[in-house]
Design an enzyme around this catalytic site. Sequence first.
Site, short mmCIF file in Angstrom:
data_model
loop_
_atom_site.label_atom_id
_atom_site.label_comp_id
_atom_site.label_asym_id
_atom_site.label_seq_id
_atom_site.Cartn_x
_atom_site.Cartn_y
_atom_site.Cartn_z
N ASN A 9 35.01 37.30 51.10
CA ASN A 9 34.89 38.37 52.09
C ASN A 9 35.02 39.69 51.35
OD1 ASN A 9 35.09 40.18 54.17
ND2 ASN A 9 37.04 39.41 54.98
N TRP A 10 33.88 40.33 51.13
CA TRP A 10 33.88 41.58 50.33
C TRP A 10 34.49 42.74 51.09
CZ3 TRP A 10 28.21 41.87 48.00
CH2 TRP A 10 28.02 40.76 47.16
N LYS A 11 34.64 42.59 52.40
CA LYS A 11 35.12 43.70 53.24
C LYS A 11 34.25 44.94 53.00
CE LYS A 11 39.58 41.48 53.35
NZ LYS A 11 41.05 41.57 53.44
N HIS A 98 38.47 38.45 62.20
CA HIS A 98 39.35 38.78 61.09
C HIS A 98 40.49 39.66 61.61
CE1 HIS A 98 40.89 40.35 57.36
NE2 HIS A 98 40.29 39.34 56.75
N GLU A 100 41.79 42.22 60.49
CA GLU A 100 41.51 43.66 60.40
C GLU A 100 40.68 44.12 61.59
OE1 GLU A 100 39.95 43.43 56.43
OE2 GLU A 100 41.96 42.94 55.71
N GLU A 170 44.67 32.85 58.13
CA GLU A 170 45.02 33.96 57.24
C GLU A 170 46.28 34.64 57.76
OE1 GLU A 170 41.24 35.34 54.98
OE2 GLU A 170 41.46 36.57 56.77
N GLY A 176 46.03 40.87 51.21
CA GLY A 176 46.01 42.07 50.38
C GLY A 176 47.39 42.50 49.91
N SER A 216 45.69 36.58 49.76
CA SER A 216 46.11 36.66 48.35
C SER A 216 45.83 35.36 47.57
CB SER A 216 47.58 37.07 48.23
OG SER A 216 47.76 38.35 48.79
N GLY A 237 39.52 37.52 49.67
CA GLY A 237 39.25 38.96 49.74
C GLY A 237 39.15 39.55 48.34
N GLY A 238 40.24 40.16 47.90
CA GLY A 238 40.25 40.89 46.62
C GLY A 238 39.64 40.12 45.46
O1 13P Z 1 41.51 38.90 54.32
C1 13P Z 1 41.24 38.11 53.43
C2 13P Z 1 39.97 37.38 53.43
O2 13P Z 1 39.31 37.49 54.64
C3 13P Z 1 42.17 37.88 52.31
O3 13P Z 1 42.22 39.04 51.55
P1 13P Z 1 42.94 39.00 50.12
O4 13P Z 1 42.41 37.78 49.41
O5 13P Z 1 42.55 40.29 49.47
O6 13P Z 1 44.42 38.90 50.40
#
Ligand code: 13P
Length: 254
Positions: A9-11, A98, A100, A170, A176, A216, A237-238
Amino acid sequence: MRKKIVAGNWKMNGTYEDGLKLASEVIHMVQDEVNSDVEVVLCTPFIHLSSVGKLTKEVPNVHLGAQNCSEYTSGAYTGEVSVQMLRSVHAEYVIIGHSERREYFNETNQQLAKKVAMALSAGLTPIFCCGEPLQVREAEQQYPYVTQQITESLFDLSEDDMKKVVIAYEPIWAIGTGRTASSQQAQEMHKVLRQHIANRYSEALAAEISILYGGSAKPDNAEELFACPDVDGGLIGGASLKSRDFLQVVKACK
Ligand SMILES: O=C(CO)COP(=O)(O)O
């Protein structure tokens, strides 16, 4: 056997060029180095979908995903993107709900139910996200909290539709933050969710649903998380923004 999936997930990161470079690196590395049957999904920002879709459609185990979709079919919804638009650029997956989007864009379980149904109607696979905030975990209310998200957004689906859904657990306190859930915490929640689905549908159906872990997850901890019997891959994510790190996570999923 249910599918193993690792989705990036590149966000909202990088420029258009950055995204194309990242996608082509990942695709080449997967082709050269991955021989398991794990499905790799790149969930890019909307502006990348069309170009990345041209690359992924040539590669059998790398797939395209969006990060959101509209709950409406088409029309006067300025700024929204429909499921038919996503299909037309070869997207196969879409992240829905998600944390967010729930937090910053006020998406509710009821609205997410509509998005899930809309995605399925277009032949997209929803990656439905659920997870509790820190206060809920500290109050030890995480199981009722997360099972309620699943009940309210997914349990009106028919058996045939439910079978097609992918779930991503999640925990919000792990996103994050560098603070991942322990493999034991992840396994316990995934098992509770699978049992919850079995109670509503059937053991057989629950056994077919892929439940991914996100929060994470990175090269250092992916192998331990993915070794849990009810963890069927990850939503990353990251670590999905660096091709080498993402590939390490993909390789950890066997
Ligand atoms: O929200 C995430 C994937 O959708 C997880 O993010 P991180 O891997 O950066 O913690």
